[in-house]
Structures are given as structure tokens and as C-alpha cells.
Scaffold this motif. Structure first.
Motif, PDB file in Angstrom:
ATOM      1  N   ALA A  95     -40.758 -22.598  52.915  1.00 41.39           N
ATOM      2  CA  ALA A  95     -41.737 -23.407  52.549  1.00 41.39           C
ATOM      3  C   ALA A  95     -42.691 -23.345  52.417  1.00 41.39           C
ATOM      4  CB  ALA A  95     -41.011 -24.184  53.558  1.00 41.39           C
ATOM      5  N   SER A  96     -43.323 -25.282  52.107  1.00 42.58           N
ATOM      6  CA  SER A  96     -45.235 -24.702  51.282  1.00 42.58           C
ATOM      7  C   SER A  96     -45.646 -26.071  51.959  1.00 42.58           C
ATOM      8  CB  SER A  96     -44.762 -24.514  49.649  1.00 42.58           C
ATOM      9  OG  SER A  96     -46.617 -24.773  49.538  1.00 42.58           O
ATOM     10  N   THR A  97     -46.841 -25.409  52.677  1.00 36.27           N
ATOM     11  CA  THR A  97     -47.633 -26.933  53.255  1.00 36.27           C
ATOM     12  C   THR A  97     -49.013 -26.840  52.306  1.00 36.27           C
ATOM     13  OG1 THR A  97     -48.988 -25.150  54.601  1.00 36.27           O
ATOM     14  CG2 THR A  97     -47.136 -26.782  55.789  1.00 36.27           C
ATOM     15  N   ARG A  98     -48.670 -26.498  51.526  1.00 37.60           N
ATOM     16  CA  ARG A  98     -50.051 -26.147  50.492  1.00 37.60           C
ATOM     17  C   ARG A  98     -49.689 -27.631  49.567  1.00 37.60           C
ATOM     18  NH1 ARG A  98     -49.166 -20.175  49.685  1.00 37.60           N
ATOM     19  NH2 ARG A  98     -51.256 -19.399  51.725  1.00 37.60           N
ATOM     20  N   ASN A  99     -51.145 -28.062  48.729  1.00 38.33           N
ATOM     21  CA  ASN A  99     -50.037 -29.009  47.806  1.00 38.33           C
ATOM     22  C   ASN A  99     -50.325 -28.753  46.796  1.00 38.33           C
ATOM     23  OD1 ASN A  99     -49.970 -31.532  46.420  1.00 38.33           O
ATOM     24  ND2 ASN A  99     -52.719 -31.523  46.196  1.00 38.33           N
ATOM     25  N   LEU A 100     -49.457 -28.134  46.040  1.00 46.41           N
ATOM     26  CA  LEU A 100     -48.759 -26.888  44.877  1.00 46.41           C
ATOM     27  C   LEU A 100     -46.877 -27.001  44.165  1.00 46.41           C
ATOM     28  CD1 LEU A 100     -50.452 -23.982  45.572  1.00 46.41           C
ATOM     29  CD2 LEU A 100     -51.673 -25.427  44.070  1.00 46.41           C
ATOM     30  N   TRP A 101     -47.132 -27.108  42.890  1.00 50.05           N
ATOM     31  CA  TRP A 101     -45.674 -27.691  43.271  1.00 50.05           C
ATOM     32  C   TRP A 101     -45.428 -26.519  41.749  1.00 50.05           C
ATOM     33  CZ3 TRP A 101     -41.253 -28.142  44.402  1.00 50.05           C
ATOM     34  CH2 TRP A 101     -39.824 -28.571  43.249  1.00 50.05           C
ATOM     35  N   ARG A 102     -45.402 -25.314  42.060  1.00 53.48           N
ATOM     36  CA  ARG A 102     -44.979 -24.073  40.763  1.00 53.48           C
ATOM     37  C   ARG A 102     -43.681 -23.482  42.156  1.00 53.48           C
ATOM     38  NH1 ARG A 102     -49.820 -20.538  39.848  1.00 53.48           N
ATOM     39  NH2 ARG A 102     -50.149 -20.396  42.665  1.00 53.48           N
ATOM     40  N   PRO A 103     -42.881 -24.221  41.291  1.00 54.24           N
ATOM     41  CA  PRO A 103     -41.752 -23.880  42.725  1.00 54.24           C
ATOM     42  C   PRO A 103     -40.883 -22.253  42.565  1.00 54.24           C
ATOM     43  CG  PRO A 103     -41.044 -25.304  40.598  1.00 54.24           C
ATOM     44  CD  PRO A 103     -42.608 -25.677  40.780  1.00 54.24           C
ATOM     45  N   ASN A 107     -45.123 -16.494  45.985  1.00 54.60           N
ATOM     46  CA  ASN A 107     -46.187 -16.736  47.038  1.00 54.60           C
ATOM     47  C   ASN A 107     -47.256 -18.221  47.103  1.00 54.60           C
ATOM     48  OD1 ASN A 107     -47.492 -16.419  44.339  1.00 54.60           O
ATOM     49  ND2 ASN A 107     -48.609 -14.262  44.759  1.00 54.60           N
ATOM     50  N   ASP A 108     -46.319 -18.939  46.315  1.00 53.55           N
ATOM     51  CA  ASP A 108     -47.157 -19.733  47.074  1.00 53.55           C
ATOM     52  C   ASP A 108     -46.419 -20.414  48.401  1.00 53.55           C
ATOM     53  OD1 ASP A 108     -47.480 -22.095  43.626  1.00 53.55           O
ATOM     54  OD2 ASP A 108     -48.694 -20.236  44.571  1.00 53.55           O
ATOM     55  N   TYR A 109     -45.431 -20.308  48.768  1.00 45.93           N
ATOM     56  CA  TYR A 109     -44.540 -20.511  49.620  1.00 45.93           C
ATOM     57  C   TYR A 109     -45.515 -19.892  50.746  1.00 45.93           C
ATOM     58  CZ  TYR A 109     -41.052 -22.863  46.790  1.00 45.93           C
ATOM     59  OH  TYR A 109     -40.949 -23.837  46.010  1.00 45.93           O
ATOM     60  N   ASN A 110     -45.589 -20.674  52.380  1.00 46.07           N
ATOM     61  CA  ASN A 110     -46.343 -19.793  52.981  1.00 46.07           C
ATOM     62  C   ASN A 110     -45.193 -19.611  53.804  1.00 46.07           C
ATOM     63  OD1 ASN A 110     -46.219 -22.342  53.505  1.00 46.07           O
ATOM     64  ND2 ASN A 110     -48.653 -22.648  54.297  1.00 46.07           N
ATOM     65  N   TYR A 111     -44.391 -19.903  54.973  1.00 41.93           N
ATOM     66  CA  TYR A 111     -42.998 -19.882  55.575  1.00 41.93           C
ATOM     67  C   TYR A 111     -41.902 -19.541  55.383  1.00 41.93           C
ATOM     68  CZ  TYR A 111     -46.180 -22.307  58.049  1.00 41.93           C
ATOM     69  OH  TYR A 111     -48.359 -22.932  58.415  1.00 41.93           O
ATOM     70  N   TRP A 112     -41.259 -17.942  55.437  1.00 37.76           N
ATOM     71  CA  TRP A 112     -40.116 -17.823  54.869  1.00 37.76           C
ATOM     72  C   TRP A 112     -39.125 -17.526  56.453  1.00 37.76           C
ATOM     73  CZ3 TRP A 112     -38.668 -16.973  50.099  1.00 37.76           C
ATOM     74  CH2 TRP A 112     -39.797 -16.918  49.941  1.00 37.76           C
ATOM     75  N   GLY A 113     -38.020 -18.045  55.967  1.00 35.61           N
ATOM     76  CA  GLY A 113     -36.545 -18.025  57.079  1.00 35.61           C
ATOM     77  C   GLY A 113     -36.270 -16.500  57.174  1.00 35.61           C
ATOM     78  N   GLN A 114     -35.532 -15.439  57.945  1.00 33.14           N
ATOM     79  CA  GLN A 114     -35.059 -14.722  58.314  1.00 33.14           C
ATOM     80  C   GLN A 114     -33.430 -13.703  56.584  1.00 33.14           C
ATOM     81  OE1 GLN A 114     -33.897 -16.785  59.651  1.00 33.14           O
ATOM     82  NE2 GLN A 114     -31.671 -17.055  59.596  1.00 33.14           N
ATOM     83  N   GLY A 115     -33.519 -15.080  56.716  1.00 31.37           N
ATOM     84  CA  GLY A 115     -32.805 -14.630  55.086  1.00 31.37           C
ATOM     85  C   GLY A 115     -31.105 -14.588  55.656  1.00 31.37           C
ATOM     86  N   THR A 116     -29.998 -14.921  54.451  1.00 33.62           N
ATOM     87  CA  THR A 116     -28.977 -14.946  54.806  1.00 33.62           C
ATOM     88  C   THR A 116     -28.340 -14.239  53.443  1.00 33.62           C
ATOM     89  OG1 THR A 116     -27.011 -16.329  55.669  1.00 33.62           O
ATOM     90  CG2 THR A 116     -28.546 -17.749  54.095  1.00 33.62           C
ATOM     91  N   GLN A 117     -27.078 -13.152  53.570  1.00 36.23           N
ATOM     92  CA  GLN A 117     -26.523 -13.107  53.207  1.00 36.23           C
ATOM     93  C   GLN A 117     -24.965 -13.244  51.767  1.00 36.23           C
ATOM     94  OE1 GLN A 117     -26.952  -9.715  51.632  1.00 36.23           O
ATOM     95  NE2 GLN A 117     -25.735  -9.665  50.442  1.00 36.23           N
ATOM     96  N   VAL A 118     -25.106 -13.775  50.464  1.00 34.55           N
ATOM     97  CA  VAL A 118     -24.388 -14.102  50.467  1.00 34.55           C
ATOM     98  C   VAL A 118     -23.953 -12.955  49.205  1.00 34.55           C
ATOM     99  CG1 VAL A 118     -23.712 -15.754  48.343  1.00 34.55           C
ATOM    100  CG2 VAL A 118     -25.452 -16.297  50.349  1.00 34.55           C
ATOM    101  N   THR A 119     -22.298 -12.626  48.997  1.00 33.75           N
ATOM    102  CA  THR A 119     -21.050 -11.750  48.901  1.00 33.75           C
ATOM    103  C   THR A 119     -20.914 -11.915  47.782  1.00 33.75           C
ATOM    104  OG1 THR A 119     -22.460 -10.030  50.251  1.00 33.75           O
ATOM    105  CG2 THR A 119     -20.156  -9.665  48.822  1.00 33.75           C
ATOM    106  N   VAL A 120     -20.591 -12.269  46.796  1.00 33.41           N
ATOM    107  CA  VAL A 120     -19.428 -12.621  45.661  1.00 33.41           C
ATOM    108  C   VAL A 120     -18.835 -11.687  45.127  1.00 33.41           C
ATOM    109  CG1 VAL A 120     -18.664 -13.851  43.726  1.00 33.41           C
ATOM    110  CG2 VAL A 120     -20.844 -14.795  45.348  1.00 33.41           C
ATOM    111  N   SER A 121     -17.507 -11.495  45.225  1.00 31.63           N
ATOM    112  CA  SER A 121     -16.970 -10.395  44.759  1.00 31.63           C
ATOM    113  C   SER A 121     -15.218 -10.461  44.011  1.00 31.63           C
ATOM    114  CB  SER A 121     -16.018  -9.618  46.015  1.00 31.63           C
ATOM    115  OG  SER A 121     -15.234 -10.102  46.757  1.00 31.63           O
TER     116      SER A 121
END
Length: 121
Positions: A95-103, A107-121
């Protein structure tokens, strides 16, 4: 701002998964996105949704993935259909609280989650 992802898992090629990201601690619409990363590789922007609803997708997922948000639930989703082996990665909500749209500039995003694994087999 806190971001909590869920919905990852293992699925066969051609299957579907829906990732969710619940945001808390911020009241205004934020630009949000999904990134993925393989071990030893850079984060890749997968999809993003702006505070005004604009969306952006990586070419590799266009037509297969859909990003959406539910403002009432402070939740962003990534519906992933027709999954391929190469979609296997750790997926992160950002998530970004900055007024930028470079999707897809991570490094335009200043908040991150912990991640979730996706495995396709």
C-alpha cells in the motif's frame, strides 16, 4: 498501516485462488498492489489498484488475474484464474500513502504485508 494477506496455497495448473489483503490503520483510499517474488529474484509487480479505482496489470497476468477492493471491508483481492506453474511465488500486498501512481514500482509503496505463498504444480 497494517496489511494482512491470506488465501495462498497449493493448486494444480489451470486452477484458481483468491488472495485477500486486509488493511488497517488508514482511513483514506490508498494505492494498493500485489507483488510477487521468487527466491533470489526482484519483486515483480503483478497488479495494482489506485485510490480512484484505476487498475494496472503485468502483461503476464492480463486476462487471468483480477484485482479489486471492497472499501467497506478495507480489503483488496486478487482473483487468480488459469494459474500456471510460473505463477508460483510468494505474493505480497502493498500500500502507498504517497500521491504517486507508478503501479509496479515497488519502492513507491511504503507498507507491506508479510506475504502468502502460492504454489502451482
Amino acid at each position: 498501516v497494517q496489511l494482512v494477506e491470506s488465501g495462498g496455497g497449493s493448486v494444480q495448473a489451470g486452477g484458481s485462488l483468491r488472495l485477500s489483503c486486509v488493511a488497517s490503520g488508514y482511513t483514506l483510499p490508498m494505492n494498493m498492489g500485489w507483488f510477487r517474488r521468487l527466491p533470489g529474484q526482484e519483486r515483480e509487480g503483478v497488479a495494482a489498484i489506485a485510490g480512484d479505482g484505476r487498475t494496472d496489470y503485468a502483461d503476464s497476468v492480463k486476462g487471468r488475474f483480477t484485482i479489486s477492493r471492497d472499501g467497506a471491508k478495507n480489503t483488496m483481492y486478487l482473483q487468480m484464474n488459469s494459474l500456471k506453474n510460473e505463477d508460483t511465488a510468494m505474493y505480497f500486498c502493498a500500500a502507498s500513502t504517497r500521491n504517486l501512481w507508478r503501479p509496479r514500482v515497488w519502492n513507491d509503496y511504503n507498507y507491506w504485508g508479510q506475504g502468502t505463498q502460492v504454489t502451482v504444480s
